[in-house]
Structure formats: structure tokens, C-alpha cells
Scaffold this motif. Structure first.
Motif, PDB file in Angstrom:
ATOM      1  N   ILE A  23       7.568  63.526-103.558  1.00  0.00           N
ATOM      2  CA  ILE A  23       8.180  63.650-104.881  1.00  0.00           C
ATOM      3  C   ILE A  23       9.100  62.472-105.186  1.00  0.00           C
ATOM      4  N   LEU A  24       9.880  62.037-104.208  1.00  0.00           N
ATOM      5  CA  LEU A  24      10.823  60.939-104.459  1.00  0.00           C
ATOM      6  C   LEU A  24      10.113  59.668-104.947  1.00  0.00           C
ATOM      7  N   PRO A  25       9.014  59.219-104.322  1.00  0.00           N
ATOM      8  CA  PRO A  25       8.317  58.033-104.855  1.00  0.00           C
ATOM      9  C   PRO A  25       7.796  58.238-106.274  1.00  0.00           C
ATOM     10  N   LEU A  26       7.371  59.451-106.608  1.00  0.00           N
ATOM     11  CA  LEU A  26       6.894  59.722-107.957  1.00  0.00           C
ATOM     12  C   LEU A  26       8.028  59.579-108.974  1.00  0.00           C
ATOM     13  N   LEU A  27       9.211  60.071-108.615  1.00  0.00           N
ATOM     14  CA  LEU A  27      10.370  59.911-109.500  1.00  0.00           C
ATOM     15  C   LEU A  27      10.724  58.431-109.639  1.00  0.00           C
ATOM     16  N   GLN A  28      10.640  57.699-108.534  1.00  0.00           N
ATOM     17  CA  GLN A  28      10.999  56.271-108.566  1.00  0.00           C
ATOM     18  C   GLN A  28       9.980  55.448-109.352  1.00  0.00           C
ATOM     19  N   GLN A  29       8.722  55.913-109.384  1.00  0.00           N
ATOM     20  CA  GLN A  29       7.733  55.219-110.207  1.00  0.00           C
ATOM     21  C   GLN A  29       8.095  55.314-111.686  1.00  0.00           C
ATOM     22  N   ALA A  30       8.640  56.468-112.082  1.00  0.00           N
ATOM     23  CA  ALA A  30       9.028  56.656-113.479  1.00  0.00           C
ATOM     24  C   ALA A  30      10.359  55.982-113.786  1.00  0.00           C
ATOM     25  N   ASP A  31      11.251  55.943-112.780  1.00  0.00           N
ATOM     26  CA  ASP A  31      12.578  55.355-112.982  1.00  0.00           C
ATOM     27  C   ASP A  31      13.071  54.827-111.638  1.00  0.00           C
ATOM     28  N   PRO A  32      13.071  53.508-111.423  1.00  0.00           N
ATOM     29  CA  PRO A  32      13.472  52.942-110.127  1.00  0.00           C
ATOM     30  C   PRO A  32      14.902  53.281-109.714  1.00  0.00           C
ATOM     31  N   ARG A  33      15.697  53.811-110.638  1.00  0.00           N
ATOM     32  CA  ARG A  33      17.078  54.133-110.287  1.00  0.00           C
ATOM     33  C   ARG A  33      17.191  55.371-109.401  1.00  0.00           C
ATOM     34  N   TRP A  34      16.131  56.172-109.317  1.00  0.00           N
ATOM     35  CA  TRP A  34      16.202  57.372-108.468  1.00  0.00           C
ATOM     36  C   TRP A  34      16.422  56.955-107.015  1.00  0.00           C
ATOM     37  N   ARG A  35      17.366  57.632-106.365  1.00  0.00           N
ATOM     38  CA  ARG A  35      17.686  57.328-104.977  1.00  0.00           C
ATOM     39  C   ARG A  35      18.195  58.599-104.289  1.00  0.00           C
ATOM     40  N   VAL A  36      18.251  58.546-102.966  1.00  0.00           N
ATOM     41  CA  VAL A  36      18.838  59.635-102.177  1.00  0.00           C
ATOM     42  C   VAL A  36      20.328  59.358-102.037  1.00  0.00           C
ATOM     43  N   GLU A  37      21.133  60.205-102.626  1.00  0.00           N
ATOM     44  CA  GLU A  37      22.586  60.012-102.572  1.00  0.00           C
ATOM     45  C   GLU A  37      23.179  60.516-101.266  1.00  0.00           C
ATOM     46  N   SER A  38      22.659  61.636-100.753  1.00  0.00           N
ATOM     47  CA  SER A  38      23.154  62.186 -99.487  1.00  0.00           C
ATOM     48  C   SER A  38      22.117  63.157 -98.936  1.00  0.00           C
ATOM     49  N   VAL A  39      22.183  63.372 -97.616  1.00  0.00           N
ATOM     50  CA  VAL A  39      21.283  64.320 -96.955  1.00  0.00           C
ATOM     51  C   VAL A  39      22.070  65.089 -95.900  1.00  0.00           C
ATOM     52  N   SER A  40      21.894  66.399 -95.883  1.00  0.00           N
ATOM     53  CA  SER A  40      22.392  67.227 -94.790  1.00  0.00           C
ATOM     54  C   SER A  40      21.208  68.017 -94.246  1.00  0.00           C
ATOM     55  N   TRP A  41      21.399  68.618 -93.071  1.00  0.00           N
ATOM     56  CA  TRP A  41      20.275  69.250 -92.394  1.00  0.00           C
ATOM     57  C   TRP A  41      20.614  70.682 -92.008  1.00  0.00           C
TER      58      TRP A  41
END
Length: 362
Positions: A330-348
Motif C-alpha cells: 500500500i505504501l508504494p501505491l500511495l507514494q506513486q500518487a503523492d511522493p510526499r507519503w512517508r512512514v513517520e513512525s513505527v511501533s511493534w
């Protein structure tokens, strides 16, 4: 006298006796740990180990009389060799169960809670599994309730029914029968819980604020249509899917049939199958599996639809509970539409672990 001098004065034969005692102690302890596992599986395992150990002991006693001039009575050698063989056999039989139990606990699967943003819209993506521990689902529901109070819209995974696609979905993707029932039975076998029961806790808010709860998934007919399209246009997909279906059939039929077989297990066998099941579910959560052509329908197609929905949604805060393996697509698909999409933080968060059992007396 120095320690080295004292050690050197100990006869070699005494060191052999000491080493032998340690080895016998370890074999006895290992066997005592293995016997409960074997008896949980079936007493026939113990009986088979006894028979094989007696044969091995007799062979050992016979060979020792042939190759060594220093041997005791045949019966003594037979008993000693048979006991050693029995201990080793028990340990070897139970070792895989102990390995997978320890491996699951010490190298656990982890699911991401990723915060994605393009500076204007924020998406909290909570990776999910269909079955997991009660603690995992309670934590997710707690986070979802907090997200609602912070103004987020909740997105849920869940392929929707459609009369024109339901039978195809059940036969080809759900393993036969009702998918939710199959997952519920699988959860029982694993000593885990099925996720849907915990999301019922959000029903009260859903009734009051239906606009804040969105089932952001396709329906069975849409999946069938994508499948038909790939079968007609993608020869690699068509050939691989047919091969996968044939392999599944040769392996023993559908998931519903396998669940029916598990219903006939004893309590001890169910406990052992739980260790195996949690180990396998941990591997699935880690993505330790071969890519399949059918993932073009199960993952890729649904990823595209979910990304389109996120991009079109006017809300600027979305909280998603969706299969963890969808995130990497999903993340690459969002970035294809808008390169500004990024992962701000991750927890597990850990979705699979052994059931907790507490005992006490008043």
C-alpha cells in the motif's frame, strides 16, 4: 599441592565414571521431560520406543561381546544399552515440540503499527492477523477507541459478501465452508482467539457514529472478476493457480475438512497441535512463505482498492486495521500518487504467544 597437581592425580578411570554419571543424569532428565509430550501424542509412541530400545539394546550387547574382551553379562549389557537407547529415542521424539515452543517464545512474530503521512493526511496502519492472543486484540481495540476519540475514521478489513461471488470465494479462497468458522476453529486449535469477537466492542459507537466506521474492502464478486481477468490475460497466473489447486487437493482437501479432522483429536493432541500451530502462525506473520500467484488477487488487487479509497477519502485522519502483509504494497501505491507519503513512525506488537494459565488455591 596445586589444583593442577590434584587434578592430574585423579585416575583416568574416575574421570570416565564422573562423565558417565553426568551423561546418564542428562539422559534421564531429558527422558522425563519428553515422556509427557509423547503421552500427550499417544501412548503408542512410548510403546514403540520401548520395542526399538530393546532391539537396540540387544544389538549393542551382541556387538560388544564380538568386539571387546571386556564385557559383562549379556543381560546387563542389554539392559544398559536398552535404557540408553530408550532415553535417546524419547528425547529425539520430543525435541521438535520443545524447539518450536521455545522458538515461538524467544523469536516472536511482530506486527507493525505504522503512522503514514503526506503532511496533510495521517494514516495509522495497524497490521493484523485473523487469529491471535486476547491481549493483542484488546490492545488494538483500545487504540482504535482512542483513535475515534481523536477524530479518526476507522477502516476495517473484511471481504464483503455478494451472491454472485460468494460460492466462488468459498471454493477457491476460503478453503471450503465459511471462512469465519474456519478461522474460529483454527484459533481454538492454536490456543488463540478469532479477531471478530473483539471488534464487537466497537458496535455501540458504530451504531451512534456509522460514518466513522468503514469496511474498506472489496466484495467477493469484485475478487472473482479480478480472478477471471487474470485467468484470461495472465498465462503465468492461470497455470500457477491451477497447479496450486491441484497441490492443495493432493495434500488432503480443503480447510474445512482439515478442521473437521482436528475435532477428533484428544486434549493432549490438541495441546501439541497448538504448539505447532502457533509456530506456523508466527512464520506466517513474519512473511516466511513463498509468494503465490493468487496473491495478485488476495493482496495486489485489494491493495490498489484500499489505496484508492485512502486517497479519495476527504478525512485527514484514518486508522486502519488490516492484514500486516498489505502494508508493504500500500505504501508504494500511495507514494506513486503523492511522493510526499512517508512512514513517520513505527511501533511493534506481538500477536502470537502461548496461552497464559494461572493456578492458585484458597
Amino acid at each position: 599441592m596445586t589444583d593442577n597437581a590434584a587434578a592430574s592425580s585423579v585416575p583416568a578411570g574416575l574421570w570416565a565414571v564422573r562423565l558417565g554419571a553426568i551423561i546418564w543424569f542428562l539422559l534421564i532428565v531429558g527422558c522425563l521431560m519428553a515422556l509427557p509430550v509423547m503421552l500427550d501424542a499417544t501412548w503408542l509412541l512410548v510403546a514403540a520406543a520401548v520395542v526399538l530400545a530393546l532391539l537396540a539394546g540387544a544389538l549393542w550387547a551382541f556387538l560388544r561381546r564380538l568386539i571387546s574382551s571386556r564385557h559383562g553379562r549379556f543381560g546387563h549389557d542389554w539392559l544398559k544399552g536398552g535404557l540408553a537407547a530408550f532415553f535417546v529415542l524419547c528425547i529425539a521424539i520430543a525435541a521438535p515440540i520443545y524447539y518450536i515452543a521455545v522458538k515461538t517464545e524467544t523469536d516472536p512474530a511482530l506486527l507493525p503499527r505504522a503512522v503514514l503521512t503526506n503532511g496533510e493526511k495521517t494514516v495509522v496502519y495497524q497490521g493484523m492477523m485473523h487469529i491471535g492472543t486476547e491481549r493483542f486484540y484488546k490492545q488494538v481495540v483500545y487504540d482504535a477507541e482512542k483513535a475515534l476519540s481523536d477524530g479518526y475514521v476507522l477502516y476495517y478489513e473484511g471481504v464483503q459478501p455478494n451472491p454472485e461471488g460468494d460460492k466462488w470465494f468459498a471454493d477457491n479462497l476460503a478453503g471450503g465452508g465459511d471462512l469465519s468458522d474456519n478461522y474460529r476453529k483454527l484459533g481454538e486449535m492454536c490456543g488463540l482467539q478469532f479477531q471478530l469477537g473483539y471488534f464487537d466492542l466497537l458496535e455501540k459507537d458504530k451504531a451512534v457514529h456509522p460514518q466513522s466506521h468503514v469496511t474498506a474492502d472489496v466484495d467477493t464478486l469484485q475478487m472473482k472478476q479480478e480472478y477471471d481477468r487474470l485467468m484470461a490475460s495472465d498465462p503465468e497466473f492461470a497455470a500457477a493457480f491451477q497447479a496450486e489447486q491441484a497441490a492443495q487437493s493432493n495434500a488432503g482437501g480443503d480447510m474445512a475438512g482439515a478442521m473437521g479432522f482436528l475435532d477428533n483429536l484428544t486434549e493432549g493432541q490438541k495441546k501439541l497441535s497448538g504448539y505447532v500451530c502457533r509456530f506456523m502462525m508466527s512464520r506466517v506473520a513474519k512473511g516466511n512463505g513463498e509468494a503465490r500467484q493468487i496473491d495478485k488477487v488476495i493482496l495486489d488487487f485489494r491493495n490498489r482498492k484500499l489505496a484508492e479509497r485512502i486517497l479519495a477519502d476527504p478525512h485527514d485522519k484514518i486508522y486502519i486495521t488490516y492484514g500486516a502483509h498489505h502494508l508493504e504494497g500500500i505504501l508504494p501505491l500511495l507514494q506513486q500518487a503523492d511522493p510526499r507519503w512517508r512512514v513517520e513512525s513505527v511501533s511493534w506488537i506481538r500477536p502470537v504467544e502461548a496461552p497464559e494459565q494461572f493456578e492458585a488455591s484458597l
